[in-house]
Scaffold this active site. Structure first.
Site, short mmCIF file in Angstrom:
data_model
loop_
_atom_site.label_atom_id
_atom_site.label_comp_id
_atom_site.label_asym_id
_atom_site.label_seq_id
_atom_site.Cartn_x
_atom_site.Cartn_y
_atom_site.Cartn_z
N ASP A 177 -12.03 -10.81 -0.53
CA ASP A 177 -13.31 -10.97 0.16
C ASP A 177 -14.30 -10.05 -0.55
O ASP A 177 -13.90 -9.09 -1.20
CB ASP A 177 -13.26 -10.72 1.68
CG ASP A 177 -12.56 -9.45 2.12
OD1 ASP A 177 -12.54 -8.47 1.35
OD2 ASP A 177 -12.05 -9.43 3.26
N ASN B 97 2.19 -5.24 -3.09
CA ASN B 97 0.79 -5.57 -2.78
C ASN B 97 -0.01 -4.30 -2.54
O ASN B 97 0.46 -3.38 -1.84
CB ASN B 97 0.80 -6.43 -1.50
CG ASN B 97 -0.50 -7.15 -1.21
OD1 ASN B 97 -1.01 -7.87 -2.07
ND2 ASN B 97 -1.04 -6.96 -0.02
N GLU C 224 0.80 -1.24 0.00
CA GLU C 224 0.00 0.00 0.00
C GLU C 224 0.83 1.28 0.00
O GLU C 224 0.60 2.17 0.82
CB GLU C 224 -0.98 -0.01 1.19
CG GLU C 224 -1.88 -1.25 1.19
CD GLU C 224 -2.89 -1.28 2.33
OE1 GLU C 224 -2.82 -0.42 3.22
OE2 GLU C 224 -3.77 -2.16 2.32
N GLU D 41 -5.88 -11.03 -1.17
CA GLU D 41 -6.70 -10.77 0.03
C GLU D 41 -8.19 -10.72 -0.32
O GLU D 41 -8.91 -9.82 0.10
CB GLU D 41 -6.29 -9.43 0.68
CG GLU D 41 -4.82 -9.34 1.01
CD GLU D 41 -4.42 -8.12 1.83
OE1 GLU D 41 -5.31 -7.42 2.35
OE2 GLU D 41 -3.21 -7.87 1.95
N HIS E 114 -10.24 -6.55 -1.91
CA HIS E 114 -11.32 -6.37 -0.93
C HIS E 114 -12.41 -5.64 -1.72
O HIS E 114 -12.40 -4.41 -1.80
CB HIS E 114 -10.86 -5.53 0.25
CG HIS E 114 -9.76 -6.18 1.03
ND1 HIS E 114 -9.97 -7.31 1.79
CD2 HIS E 114 -8.44 -5.88 1.14
CE1 HIS E 114 -8.82 -7.68 2.35
NE2 HIS E 114 -7.88 -6.84 1.98
C1 XIL Z 1 -5.99 -6.23 8.44
C2 XIL Z 1 -6.35 -7.36 9.39
O1 XIL Z 1 -7.26 -8.23 8.75
C3 XIL Z 1 -6.94 -6.80 10.66
O2 XIL Z 1 -7.12 -7.83 11.60
C4 XIL Z 1 -6.04 -5.71 11.23
O3 XIL Z 1 -6.69 -5.11 12.31
C5 XIL Z 1 -5.71 -4.67 10.19
O4 XIL Z 1 -5.16 -5.30 9.05
N1 XIL Z 1 -4.85 -4.82 3.72
C6 XIL Z 1 -3.81 -5.58 4.19
C7 XIL Z 1 -4.00 -6.41 5.39
O5 XIL Z 1 -2.76 -5.66 3.53
O6 XIL Z 1 -2.81 -6.52 6.15
C8 XIL Z 1 -5.10 -5.85 6.27
O7 XIL Z 1 -5.31 -6.77 7.33
C9 XIL Z 1 -6.36 -5.66 5.45
C10 XIL Z 1 -6.12 -4.65 4.36
#
Ligand code: XIL
Length: 359
Positions: free
Chosen positions: A268, A201, A159, A266, A237
């Protein structure tokens, strides 16, 4: 015909159970018989939360059965591994790595540099470029060496690009070290484990076209400068209604053109978009079917459009609604995963399998 006295009869319950077992055996294609990763023929992963991993045996059974790649949800981030300057806390991550070795699961390391997991002690060095460079190098080197031969790959920088503008995120890393910290993070990681695959990422890469263009430009620049980058992680996401499947397919093709490995890292799929009050308050059958189709389309896009040689896999950011980060993090009800709050497979699971079948 032999007539057995009454007490030799099999109990009714036993007959019902035997019949059910026979029925299940007869339909060999029962949806949970073939694990997701066997359906796929490429890695299917999930993020694992430390708490459920430690306490929930059903969670662990599904994890072992269905997935062959594991990402630590939090315990391999900087704030967890180095909570105090120079003090590394390996126990939980080591036990996850041992679990992966024992069950033959790929361990994907996440994440070496993430602005949101920069510990307070490191932030105190903001502006001191010599100190912060040292911290970056030392953290990456120590962590990658610790999991050498155990973690197959790493999200090296997570990020670093902003939404909408595509500018560099003004983290303390960028503000203190300039944009070159990104290249150096990859170089430090490669030096610590030449065999680990290294990823950039980020999120919203299929929905935000400006951000996507900026990340593609960053990748091109890193490659032009021979920076050791092997892959791109598209977090995904995403939502039920956005981005459109056409936009996702277009983005996938653009990332495939870089020649890098492509990891949906990641995944969802949420219903609510942080509206207050939320639009969706409960999970209905028609929502479940809608989500099944959405999962089918997204998984089919990856299966179909990413050449096998560039498939690093699809990783769910948690496989069960019971433990999803979405509800607590965004303070909303949601049902973004493949399994529900009782750890039963949802129609989304079936959609995922259907999406794998386009090959
Ligand atoms: C999130 C976790 O799922 C949470 O439990 C934590 O509080 C914050 O981080 N992008 C990412 C992940 O790269 O590391 C994040 O994970 C979600 C968004």
């Amino acid at each position: 015909m032999v007539l057995y006295p009454m007490h030799f009869r099999y109990p009714k319950k036993l007959i019902v159970i035997a019949f059910a077992v026979l029925m299940l055996a007869a339909c060999g294609g029962h949806k949970e018989n073939t694990p997701l990763y066997i359906h796929a023929g490429f890695e299917i992963g999930t993020a694992v939360g430390a708490k459920e991993f430690a306490t929930d045996s059903l969670f662990r059974a599904i994890l072992v059965r269905e997935f062959n790649s594991i990402t630590a949800e939090n315990i391999m981030k900087m704030a967890h591994l180095q909570p105090v300057e120079g003090v590394f806390q390996w126990a939980k991550a080591d036990s996850l790595a041992a679990f992966c070795a024992r069950y033959n699961k790929r361990l994907h390391g996440h994440a070496l540099n993430w602005y949101l997991s920069t510990p307070a002690w490191a932030k105190a060095y903001a502006g001191d470029s010599a100190a912060l460079e040292n911290i970056l190098k030392n953290h990456i080197t120590r962590v990658v060496e610790q999991f050498k031969g155990k973690a197959a790959s790493w999200d090296v920088v997570n990020e670093a690009i902003l939404d909408s503008t595509g500018a560099y995120r003004k983290s303390i890393w960028y503000n203190t070290l300039g944009p070159e910290y990104i290249a150096r993070a990859f170089t430090y990681a490669r030096a610590a484990d030449p065999d680990a695959l290294l990823f950039y990422n980020d999120y919203s890469l299929t929905s935000d076209t400006v951000k996507r263009a900026a990340v593609l430009a960053l990748i091109a620049e890193l490659k032009a400068n021979n920076v050791p980058i092997d892959g791109i992680g598209l977090q995904e996401h995403i939502y039920m209604d956005s981005p459109s499947i056409d936009e996702i397919r277009k983005a996938l093709k653009e990332f495939v053109a870089t020649g890098l490995l492509i990891h949906i890292s990641e995944l969802d799929i949420s219903f609510n978009h942080f509206e207050k009050p939320p639009v969706y308050l409960s999970f209905t059958d028609s929502m479940a079917q809608w989500q099944r189709e959405r999962y089918r389309q997204v998984v089919a896009a990856y299966t179909e459009l990413v050449p096998d040689s560039q498939k690093y896999g699809i990783t769910m950011w948690g496989f069960a609604d019971k433990y999803t980060w979405v509800c607590s993090y965004f303070d909303q009800p949601d049902w973004p995963c493949l399994y529900d709050t009782t750890l039963s497979a949802k129609p989304a699971y079936q959609g995922f399998v259907e999406g794998l079948k386009v090959r």
